[in-house]
Design a protein around this motif. Structure first.
Motif, PDB file in Angstrom:
ATOM      1  N   LEU A  54     -74.756  -2.083  66.828  1.00  0.00           N
ATOM      2  CA  LEU A  54     -75.946  -2.904  67.043  1.00  0.00           C
ATOM      3  C   LEU A  54     -75.636  -4.382  66.834  1.00  0.00           C
ATOM      4  CD1 LEU A  54     -78.642  -0.688  65.303  1.00  0.00           C
ATOM      5  CD2 LEU A  54     -78.377  -1.082  67.765  1.00  0.00           C
ATOM      6  N   GLU A  55     -74.854  -4.648  65.819  1.00  0.00           N
ATOM      7  CA  GLU A  55     -74.482  -6.029  65.520  1.00  0.00           C
ATOM      8  C   GLU A  55     -73.594  -6.624  66.619  1.00  0.00           C
ATOM      9  OE1 GLU A  55     -73.282  -8.147  61.358  1.00  0.00           O
ATOM     10  OE2 GLU A  55     -72.171  -6.343  61.891  1.00  0.00           O
ATOM     11  N   MET A  56     -72.598  -5.875  67.053  1.00  0.00           N
ATOM     12  CA  MET A  56     -71.645  -6.378  68.036  1.00  0.00           C
ATOM     13  C   MET A  56     -72.265  -6.555  69.421  1.00  0.00           C
ATOM     14  SD  MET A  56     -68.247  -4.302  66.833  1.00  0.00           S
ATOM     15  CE  MET A  56     -66.975  -5.169  67.725  1.00  0.00           C
ATOM     16  N   THR A  57     -73.311  -5.811  69.723  1.00  0.00           N
ATOM     17  CA  THR A  57     -73.951  -5.921  71.030  1.00  0.00           C
ATOM     18  C   THR A  57     -75.079  -6.938  71.032  1.00  0.00           C
ATOM     19  OG1 THR A  57     -75.377  -4.033  70.536  1.00  0.00           O
ATOM     20  CG2 THR A  57     -73.343  -3.586  71.764  1.00  0.00           C
ATOM     21  N   GLY A  58     -75.304  -7.590  69.889  1.00  0.00           N
ATOM     22  CA  GLY A  58     -76.299  -8.651  69.830  1.00  0.00           C
ATOM     23  C   GLY A  58     -77.712  -8.204  69.546  1.00  0.00           C
ATOM     24  N   VAL A  59     -77.918  -6.923  69.321  1.00  0.00           N
ATOM     25  CA  VAL A  59     -79.260  -6.414  69.054  1.00  0.00           C
ATOM     26  C   VAL A  59     -79.847  -7.035  67.793  1.00  0.00           C
ATOM     27  CG1 VAL A  59     -80.583  -4.323  68.487  1.00  0.00           C
ATOM     28  CG2 VAL A  59     -78.862  -4.264  70.300  1.00  0.00           C
ATOM     29  N   MET A  60     -78.994  -7.387  66.851  1.00  0.00           N
ATOM     30  CA  MET A  60     -79.475  -7.919  65.572  1.00  0.00           C
ATOM     31  C   MET A  60     -79.410  -9.439  65.494  1.00  0.00           C
ATOM     32  SD  MET A  60     -78.062  -5.304  62.766  1.00  0.00           S
ATOM     33  CE  MET A  60     -78.494  -3.599  62.766  1.00  0.00           C
ATOM     34  N   SER A  61     -79.234 -10.099  66.625  1.00  0.00           N
ATOM     35  CA  SER A  61     -79.153 -11.561  66.569  1.00  0.00           C
ATOM     36  C   SER A  61     -80.454 -12.127  66.012  1.00  0.00           C
ATOM     37  CB  SER A  61     -78.854 -12.146  67.951  1.00  0.00           C
ATOM     38  OG  SER A  61     -79.898 -11.845  68.835  1.00  0.00           O
ATOM     39  N   GLY A  62     -80.308 -13.163  65.214  1.00  0.00           N
ATOM     40  CA  GLY A  62     -81.459 -13.791  64.584  1.00  0.00           C
ATOM     41  C   GLY A  62     -81.801 -13.207  63.220  1.00  0.00           C
ATOM     42  N   LEU A  63     -81.166 -12.112  62.852  1.00  0.00           N
ATOM     43  CA  LEU A  63     -81.392 -11.506  61.540  1.00  0.00           C
ATOM     44  C   LEU A  63     -80.284 -11.917  60.577  1.00  0.00           C
ATOM     45  CD1 LEU A  63     -82.247  -7.823  62.560  1.00  0.00           C
ATOM     46  CD2 LEU A  63     -83.855  -9.632  61.944  1.00  0.00           C
ATOM     47  N   ASP A  64     -80.583 -11.839  59.296  1.00  0.00           N
ATOM     48  CA  ASP A  64     -79.550 -12.033  58.279  1.00  0.00           C
ATOM     49  C   ASP A  64     -78.826 -10.698  58.142  1.00  0.00           C
ATOM     50  OD1 ASP A  64     -77.952 -12.427  56.075  1.00  0.00           O
ATOM     51  OD2 ASP A  64     -79.568 -13.163  54.782  1.00  0.00           O
ATOM     52  N   THR A  65     -77.863 -10.480  59.021  1.00  0.00           N
ATOM     53  CA  THR A  65     -77.201  -9.177  59.075  1.00  0.00           C
ATOM     54  C   THR A  65     -76.435  -8.848  57.801  1.00  0.00           C
ATOM     55  OG1 THR A  65     -75.352 -10.183  60.271  1.00  0.00           O
ATOM     56  CG2 THR A  65     -77.054  -9.083  61.590  1.00  0.00           C
ATOM     57  N   ASP A  66     -75.927  -9.856  57.101  1.00  0.00           N
ATOM     58  CA  ASP A  66     -75.230  -9.585  55.843  1.00  0.00           C
ATOM     59  C   ASP A  66     -76.190  -8.964  54.833  1.00  0.00           C
ATOM     60  OD1 ASP A  66     -72.857 -10.601  56.866  1.00  0.00           O
ATOM     61  OD2 ASP A  66     -73.171 -12.594  56.009  1.00  0.00           O
ATOM     62  N   ALA A  67     -77.397  -9.507  54.735  1.00  0.00           N
ATOM     63  CA  ALA A  67     -78.387  -8.975  53.790  1.00  0.00           C
ATOM     64  C   ALA A  67     -78.840  -7.579  54.211  1.00  0.00           C
ATOM     65  CB  ALA A  67     -79.588  -9.917  53.698  1.00  0.00           C
ATOM     66  N   VAL A  68     -79.095  -7.391  55.498  1.00  0.00           N
ATOM     67  CA  VAL A  68     -79.527  -6.075  55.983  1.00  0.00           C
ATOM     68  C   VAL A  68     -78.431  -5.051  55.724  1.00  0.00           C
ATOM     69  CG1 VAL A  68     -80.186  -4.745  58.039  1.00  0.00           C
ATOM     70  CG2 VAL A  68     -81.071  -7.068  57.723  1.00  0.00           C
ATOM     71  N   PHE A  69     -77.185  -5.428  55.989  1.00  0.00           N
ATOM     72  CA  PHE A  69     -76.054  -4.528  55.787  1.00  0.00           C
ATOM     73  C   PHE A  69     -75.931  -4.144  54.312  1.00  0.00           C
ATOM     74  CE2 PHE A  69     -71.513  -3.665  55.111  1.00  0.00           C
ATOM     75  CZ  PHE A  69     -71.306  -2.682  56.059  1.00  0.00           C
ATOM     76  N   SER A  70     -75.962  -5.137  53.430  1.00  0.00           N
ATOM     77  CA  SER A  70     -75.845  -4.862  51.989  1.00  0.00           C
ATOM     78  C   SER A  70     -76.953  -3.940  51.510  1.00  0.00           C
ATOM     79  CB  SER A  70     -75.882  -6.162  51.186  1.00  0.00           C
ATOM     80  OG  SER A  70     -74.748  -6.927  51.474  1.00  0.00           O
ATOM     81  N   ASP A  71     -78.173  -4.205  51.940  1.00  0.00           N
ATOM     82  CA  ASP A  71     -79.296  -3.347  51.553  1.00  0.00           C
ATOM     83  C   ASP A  71     -79.099  -1.919  52.048  1.00  0.00           C
ATOM     84  OD1 ASP A  71     -80.506  -5.481  50.315  1.00  0.00           O
ATOM     85  OD2 ASP A  71     -82.021  -5.798  51.881  1.00  0.00           O
ATOM     86  N   MET A  72     -78.644  -1.769  53.284  1.00  0.00           N
ATOM     87  CA  MET A  72     -78.420  -0.438  53.839  1.00  0.00           C
ATOM     88  C   MET A  72     -77.370   0.315  53.027  1.00  0.00           C
ATOM     89  SD  MET A  72     -76.948   0.681  57.583  1.00  0.00           S
ATOM     90  CE  MET A  72     -75.284   0.166  57.169  1.00  0.00           C
TER      91      MET A  72
END
Length: 191
Positions: free
Chosen positions: A162-180
């Motif tokens: 999802l991250e590599m295809t740009g679906v999560m652009s605009g999100l703080d992906t580091d925070a979402v990833f850590s929480d997950m």
């Protein structure tokens, strides 16, 4: 007129596989052909057949190397850590590998993972061993840890795609990833 790169050092199977790994990250899995790789190496396609039997043989060797590299990476980063810390650093290393080596990551996740190749099937199952070892530290028996490792991998792979295809652009992906990852670890503690 396109110029051919200068011929490099003497060819060997290892040099060809190393060049294929670099090629994958730059051009992608589907672009990897004997002739394209030979061009990168400054030689002709038939020269590579002295060291690899076929494109399938080359791709299998590349995938085996990638699996080995991932196993080594996960074993190294997870060593000597608490289970929660090990889960977090292993997940981060996996994600980082995918981003820094997108072509290799594609080779790793290419289906089928084993098929009719028992050695490759065994290698892909071994890739789960470092994760299983850490998840076992949560008190899971071997079978439960295996299935938990599949869940873990599914979450990591899904997130990375999802991250590599740009679906999560605009999100703080580091925070979402850590929480997950922390939610996954908490789930292991309560299993």
């Amino acid at each position: 007129m396109a110029t051919r790169p200068p011929r490099t050092a003497k060819l060997s199977r290892e040099a060809i596989v190393n060049a294929a790994l670099t090629f994958l990250d730059r051009e992608g899995w589907d672009a990897l052909t004997i002739n394209a790789l030979a061009n990168q190496l400054g030689t002709k396609g038939p020269s590579l057949y002295n060291h690899v039997h076929s494109l399938d043989d080359l791709r299998r060797s590349v995938r085996m190397r990638v699996v080995g590299d991932i196993i080594d990476m996960l074993n190294t980063v997870g060593q000597g850590r608490t289970p929660d810390d090990a889960v977090m650093v292993m997940a981060g290393a996996y994600r980082s590998y995918a981003h820094h080596h997108p072509g290799r990551y594609s080779a790793f996740t290419r289906m089928p993972l084993g098929g009719d190749d028992p050695e490759f099937t065994e290698a892909t199952h071994a890739a789960a061993a470092p994760v299983i070892a850490v998840l076992s530290a949560y008190g899971l028996d071997q079978e439960s840890a295996f299935f938990a490792a599949l869940e873990f991998w599914s979450a990591m792979h899904g997130f990375v795609l999802l991250e590599m295809t740009g679906v999560m652009s605009g999100l703080d992906t580091d925070a979402v990833f850590s929480d997950m990852v922390m939610r996954l670890a908490a789930g292991m503690r309560h299993r």
